[in-house]
Design a protein around this motif. Sequence first.
Motif, PDB file in Angstrom:
ATOM      1  N   ALA A  66      37.879  44.078  32.423  1.00 55.12           N
ATOM      2  CA  ALA A  66      38.298  42.780  32.940  1.00 55.12           C
ATOM      3  C   ALA A  66      37.334  42.296  34.023  1.00 55.12           C
ATOM      4  N   VAL A  69      33.967  41.177  32.524  1.00 54.97           N
ATOM      5  CA  VAL A  69      34.095  39.924  31.770  1.00 54.97           C
ATOM      6  C   VAL A  69      34.239  38.739  32.738  1.00 54.97           C
ATOM      7  N   LEU A  70      35.003  38.936  33.819  1.00 54.39           N
ATOM      8  CA  LEU A  70      35.181  37.825  34.757  1.00 54.39           C
ATOM      9  C   LEU A  70      33.893  37.510  35.513  1.00 54.39           C
ATOM     10  N   THR A  73      31.794  35.642  33.193  1.00 52.48           N
ATOM     11  CA  THR A  73      32.287  34.268  33.037  1.00 52.48           C
ATOM     12  C   THR A  73      31.778  33.374  34.164  1.00 52.48           C
ATOM     13  N   ALA A 105      30.173  34.581  27.520  1.00 50.79           N
ATOM     14  CA  ALA A 105      30.940  35.220  28.593  1.00 50.79           C
ATOM     15  C   ALA A 105      31.670  36.469  28.118  1.00 50.79           C
TER      16      ALA A 105
ATOM     17  N   LEU B  72      36.734  27.328  31.332  1.00 51.81           N
ATOM     18  CA  LEU B  72      36.276  28.621  30.811  1.00 51.81           C
ATOM     19  C   LEU B  72      36.875  29.811  31.564  1.00 51.81           C
ATOM     20  N   VAL B  76      39.474  32.531  29.911  1.00 45.41           N
ATOM     21  CA  VAL B  76      39.109  33.949  29.817  1.00 45.41           C
ATOM     22  C   VAL B  76      40.210  34.815  30.424  1.00 45.41           C
ATOM     23  N   LEU B  80      42.326  37.711  28.453  1.00 38.88           N
ATOM     24  CA  LEU B  80      42.455  39.097  28.930  1.00 38.88           C
ATOM     25  C   LEU B  80      43.922  39.464  29.105  1.00 38.88           C
TER      26      LEU B  80
END
Lengths: 203, 190
Positions: A66, A69-70, A73, A105, B72, B76, B80
């Motif tokens: 997580a 990925v953030l 992003t 992303a 975005l 996301v 998640l």
Amino acid sequence: MSKNECRQVKTGPALLLLLGACPALALSTTALSAVTAGAFLLAVTLLTSVTMALLKGLVAKEIKLAASVLVATGYTVLLRLAVGAWLPDFYYAHGDMVLYLNAIAVSPFVYRQAEHATENGFGKTVAESLLAGVCFLVSIVVVGAVREILGAATVFGKELTFMKDYTIALAQKPFGGFVVLALVAAVANIIRPNKCMDCKKGA
Amino acid sequence: MKEMLALIMASVLASNFALTRFLGVETVLGQCKSTVKPLFLGLAVTATMVLSSILSWVVAEWALCPCSVLILPIFVIFVLGMTALVELFCRKVLKNTLGSGFAMIALNSAVLGVSLLNAGSGAKNYVHESFFTTVVAALAAGLGYALVLSVYTAIRNRMDDCSAPRAMRGLPLSLLTAGFISLALSCLSF
């Protein structure tokens, strides 16, 4: 198979093409958009893995996915705005460019490098991400150039007159992308054999 | 009703997410025998897609319209969160762990792509006005994904027994297989 072989596969170029398959297929209709996509992915990967390397001790194992990925992003949004503002020609070169740049992303390519970054040191992280990104950039530009030459008889927008009568429309279609990328991956396989595609763990 | 049927058929077959839009194609190509069953993974992806596009539609429609920069990151986060929810459901209720499938859903650009396309921040000709259309589009996209994942894995499992030239083993052969499935699908139009 021994663990050593697996480690070698983790650095193989064909695996990079597999993990970055979405931008490599979608944005390689012309050489110009291929350059944009490759450079974008390189920048996001490098920035994300450097950030994750700096956060090394702070991120618990459970939230590693997580977190990376953030972080990715955040960089994707920043870079997408930068590309749109400063290089509008690149940004509007392809109809769906925005969608696929956004999709970077959550690319497994970025996540894999970020995951390595949390295990390795800072210098190794930078070197590894740069190498992976540049390998990917070169391959996707080759794919983009071949598809553009075969499909539209141009390369980087310049017309190739001798190819004009021999264009193959299918090269610009999804099928052409799969075939050209498969040939590039086959060349990568010859240069550096990639033995265990099926034992790959995770993404 | 006819339009809705055309939308479903188009999303499942003609403009399949994995093979003609290339969203989530990494998961399809990297699908291995030993991990999760392809149909199960496909249905988990579908569930995540529907849940996250419902949330995304609501937020994009009522809160985020003027501020496109935030779309975005928020989407996301939804993806998640919904992936974690689906994984929890599989573990607690179905007693069937997704294992590495968690990463396969969370790092699946198809899930994010459905939300982005429905919110209209992707391709221009794919904006869905109503809530119902959004849900149907997400469901159809997910089912198309599950279909391609199952078909592709079945073909790959058979091809593992054949001998191929050394250079073509692994990724090149996977890409060619996917390419031919995509060629077959692209012949259909609705």
